[in-house]
Design an enzyme around this catalytic site. Structure first.
Site, short mmCIF file in Angstrom:
data_model
loop_
_atom_site.label_atom_id
_atom_site.label_comp_id
_atom_site.label_asym_id
_atom_site.label_seq_id
_atom_site.Cartn_x
_atom_site.Cartn_y
_atom_site.Cartn_z
N HIS A 38 0.82 -1.22 0.00
CA HIS A 38 0.00 0.00 0.00
C HIS A 38 0.85 1.27 0.00
O HIS A 38 0.33 2.35 -0.29
CB HIS A 38 -0.97 -0.01 1.20
CG HIS A 38 -0.33 0.27 2.52
ND1 HIS A 38 0.03 -0.73 3.41
CD2 HIS A 38 0.00 1.42 3.14
CE1 HIS A 38 0.55 -0.19 4.50
NE2 HIS A 38 0.54 1.11 4.36
N ASP A 68 -0.65 -7.56 1.06
CA ASP A 68 -0.01 -6.25 1.23
C ASP A 68 1.50 -6.44 1.40
O ASP A 68 2.04 -6.34 2.51
CB ASP A 68 -0.60 -5.53 2.45
CG ASP A 68 -0.18 -4.07 2.52
OD1 ASP A 68 0.36 -3.56 1.53
OD2 ASP A 68 -0.40 -3.45 3.58
N SER A 78 4.35 2.10 8.20
CA SER A 78 3.93 1.13 7.20
C SER A 78 5.11 0.55 6.44
O SER A 78 6.03 1.28 6.05
CB SER A 78 2.97 1.77 6.21
OG SER A 78 1.75 2.09 6.81
#
Length: 829
Positions: free
Chosen positions: A632, A680, A776
């Site tokens: 992402h 992901d 992330s």
């Protein structure tokens, strides 16, 4: 050269000096300022009239010099003007490429010849029309020219005209040239009739189909290679035999490569391109790439597919019309690059069928996407009507590597399905799924994606008892699959989504008994369920050597994913532990949200990814050249381009990295779902490998064994420079660390509801310790007790807020992606 340059170059010729006469005038008397020579006394001097030269700065000489000066000045001025025009065209030119269909002109074979009178006549007519459209528009002062590149036949009749439009203006004002604006001017100039309600209208006397108008921004390199002076390698193929294969081959060993293959078939048929092998440097589609277009010019909105990796697997693609363009680009070839392929003419297929399903157990037949096993083209449509013999029977559909879910407001990326008036979206997965329709009459319609060609679909169909979806003694997975009840709660993920392993009573194996058995005969499977490993002693079965096992030097075979590089010498000679380079320990074990400053060098695999100079995401070092992060982080056209990304390794305080490298390549998992964050995961290749001299500060973290089991309650660490609180507006300057524990998968599912087998939860249920925005892609690092190695168990993915009670962080389960990682980084094997 362009028309303005031609006009410019012709003007200096108007200045002529051939008609100017030159005369030399003699004037009696002495030259001023010059004294006569002395003669000896007594000698007589000849009595001759002395010749005298005319003054140099007389009127005639002045005229000559002035004329020469004007000539030189004119030549210099026009040279500078030519250079300015050339520079302006290269730096301040905007190129648009497009096509439209003319319906009132019949195609002639002579149109295929660019030098023919017929082609030049049509090209001149179209260029005059386009010139008139834009010279009377708001962009008139910036409009330069239009160029017709191709005129072809098409399956709808008339002529299909491919053209370029060029504007020139300062790039500072280039924002006014939006694609929609330029296209709207052309479309608005087509006068359609309200009475007959047709899309064909008049464009300055040409009958143009408004629905056929396509106009996109283009590249100067494409413009030059298709109609300019640097045409590179360009070939035109016309195919009129259905039974022939027309080869396409090109290769180069160095330098630059830009090739165009224009493929045209007879009217009424389609083109199928089969790519046998591609040799090019694996890239990100920005530089090295093979692109297939549904047109004869590189129009972005007509892209069928783009290939960016070397492959030897046969792949085929089908056009939607009787023409196709294949481009091969490589700006700098370091090793052999090229393509080996062929194309053929095929008839158009009707994807429509009525199926009478029998009352038999299992699946009895198959349906597929159009032109299977080729990639199916965009905008296709398929219709199937199923009917069962009894009202108690429904239709079961088993999708291979595909699943369908309820359609959301965001639309469908990989086609949409209408099943008995209910809408569903399709997506690609790495396992089978079953969809059941509880009705004896089922009407199914597949509307293909409108953007690109997509992977071929294969669906098996059969009937099932509506009152009993799965046979007696079976368990139904949440994906629709039916598995034997004996495989329920056996510790093996038979349902792919782990639904068969959820809500199972957890029983700790009695490892202290002499013969520990779990669900079947004891085998040497490499899983140490007991801490002391006694479940692997005195095994009654052995695993045969296969290509999925690691072979010791003495020919003993162990499961590669379990015995390789685990810190334990499973092979008597220890060969399974050779060439293992991932980190065994960090330099510190001292203790993001709820975290604390780490010690410098404590997490040598931690990476900070910067986008356009700013910290954006995290990543983990897994080899000298490769990083692992979250998909992402790179979702979107701009973020997926590696050019603005840099990786900062061996860094403790932001801005003080020991090694910085541009990112050369980004590989996002092909099944990544931006709505659910499933799959992901992404790999990043560095432009430069970090030097061995920094191995004390930069170390790769170990990849877990494939299918590795994790136990709830296990302590792990999450690290990063992200926000320290949910309300923060910037990240931490110092690398943070926080200890979290792995959360039971059943509890994770009950909390979020959309947890797949490719995800895991970690945190503390009371909150206060968690990853947050900016973390992330960073690592969830767990230390293995057996050998002290650090394992990359998870990748920071998503969660509800940061550090909220009962909402732990959700991480990508790395052990489910080991084969995918090895596909791109085989050195980790």
């Amino acid at each position: 050269m362009d028309k303005e340059s031609n006009e410019a170059s012709s003007k200096p010729a108007d200045l002529k000096i051939s008609n100017i006469s030159i005369q030399v005038v003699s004037v009696p008397g002495r030259l001023p300022g010059r004294r006569p020579l002395r003669r000896p006394i007594g000698k007589a001097r000849p009595n001759k009239q002395s010749k005298k030269r005319a003054p140099f700065w007389n009127v005639q000489n002045k005229i000559i010099l002035f004329t020469l000066f004007l000539f030189i000045l004119a030549v210099t001025a026009w040279t500078l003007l030519w250079l300015y025009i050339s520079k302006t065209e290269s730096k301040d030119a905007f190129y648009f490429v497009g096509m439209f269909r003319i319906t009132n002109i019949e195609f002639l074979p002579e149109y295929r010849q660019k030098e023919s009178r017929e082609f030049l006549s049509v090209a001149r007519t179209v260029q005059q029309v386009v010139n008139l459209v834009y010279t009377t528009s708001a962009f008139s002062k910036f409009y330069k020219q239009s160029v017709v590149a191709d005129v072809s036949s098409n399956n709808k009749g008339g002529l299909l005209v491919h053209f370029w439009i060029v504007f020139v203006m300062p790039h500072a004002k280039g924002h006014i040239f939006c694609e929609d604006c330029v296209a709207a001017i052309l479309k608005d100039s087509i006068q359609t009739s309200i009475i007959n309600r047709t899309s064909v209208g008049s464009l300055q006397g040409l009958a143009v189909d408004m629905d056929s108008v396509v106009l996109n921004a283009g590249l100067r390199s494409d413009y030059s290679s298709t109609i300019g002076s640097d045409k590179g390698c360009s070939q035109y193929f016309y195919a009129d035999h259905l039974s022939l294969r027309y080869p396409l081959e090109i290769s180069a060993t160095s330098g630059q490569l830009m090739c165009h293959f224009k493929l045209v078939a007879i009217v009424g048929y389609l083109i199928r391109l089969s790519v046998e092998s591609i040799q090019l440097e694996a890239d990100n589609c920005i530089t090295d790439s093979i692109t297939i277009y549904d047109a004869l010019l590189p129009i972005r909105s007509t892209v069928l597919y783009r290939l960016c990796e070397p492959t030897k697997t046969l792949m085929s693609f089908v056009s939607t019309n009787n023409l196709m363009l294949v481009t091969l680009k490589s700006p700098y070839i370091r090793r052999l690059s090229g393509i080996r392929a062929y194309f053929e003419v095929i008839p158009e297929q009707k994807c429509e069928n009525t199926v009478l399903v029998k009352e038999i157990p299992g699946f009895e037949g198959k349906i597929s996407s159009p032109y299977y096993p080729s990639y199916y083209p965009p905008k296709c449509k398929c219709t199937w009507k199923f009917q069962t013999p009894l009202s108690t029977l429904g239709i079961a559909l088993k999708f291979h590597n595909y699943s369908i879910t309820k359609k959301s407001a965001k639309g469908c990326e990989h086609g949409w399905w209408e099943i008995n008036e209910h809408m569903y979206c399709g997506s690609y997965v790495d396992h089978q799924t079953i969809f059941r329709v509880p009705s004896p009459l089922v009407h199914i319609q597949l509307q293909c994606s409108s953007r690109l060609s997509d992977k071929p679909l294969l669906v098996e169909y059969g009937s099932y008892n509506i009152s009993q979806p799965c046979p007696v003694g079976s368990f139904r997975c949440s994906s629709g699959l039916c598995i034997p009840q004996t495989q329920r709660c056996d510790g093996v993920n038979d349902c792919f989504d782990e639904s068969d392993e959820l809500f199972c009573a957890t029983i700790k194996p009695a490892c202290d008994v002499p013969l520990f058995r779990q669900t079947g005969p004891l085998v040497c499977d490499g899983f140490r369920d007991c801490e002391n490993g006694q479940d692997e002693h005195n095994c009654t079965q052995s695993i045969p050597c296969t290509n999925r096992t690691f072979k010791c030097d003495n020919d003993i075979c162990f499961k590669k994913q379990n015995a390789r590089c685990d810190g334990i010498a499973d092979c008597p000679d220890g060969s399974d532990e050779d060439s293992c380079s991932c980190s065994r320990s960090s330099s510190a074990l001292h203790r993001i949200v709820g975290g604390a400053d780490s010690l410098e060098g404590a997490w040598p695999w931690q990476v900070s990814l910067h986008f356009v100079g700013s910290a954006y995401c995290g990543a983990s070092v897994i080899s000298r050249e490769w990083l692992l992060s979250a998909a992402h982080c790179f979702h979107g056209n701009r973020l997926s381009d590696p050019t603005p990304w840099t990786a900062h390794l061996g860094m403790y305080v932001q801005g003080n990295a020991k090694f910085v490298s541009p990112v050369r390549r980004i590989v996002v998992h092909e099944y990544y779902n931006s709505q659910t964050f499933d799959y992901d995961i992404a790999l990043l290749q560095l432009s430069m490998a970090w030097p061995e001299t920094l191995k004390q500060l930069i170390q790769p973290i170990c990849i877990p064994p494939a299918g590795q089991k994790v136990r709830s309650g296990e302590k792990c660490w999450v690290t990063g420079w992200g926000r320290r609180h949910e309300a923060d507006n910037k990240g931490s300057p110092v690398l943070q660390q926080a200890e979290v524990e792995l959360i039971d998968q059943t509890l994770c599912v009950s909390t979020y509801g959309i947890i797949t087998s490719r995800m895991l939860c970690a945190g503390v249920m009371s909150g206060k310790r968690d990853a947050c925005k900016g973390d992330s892609g960073g690592p969830l690092s767990c230390r293995r007790k057996t050998d002290g190695k650090w394992i990359l168990t998870g990748i920071v993915s998503w969660g509800h807020g940061c550090g909220r009670p009962t909402f732990p962080g959700v991480y990508t389960r790395v052990s489910n992606f080991v084969p995918w990682i090895h596909k791109y980084v085989p050195s980790l094997l």
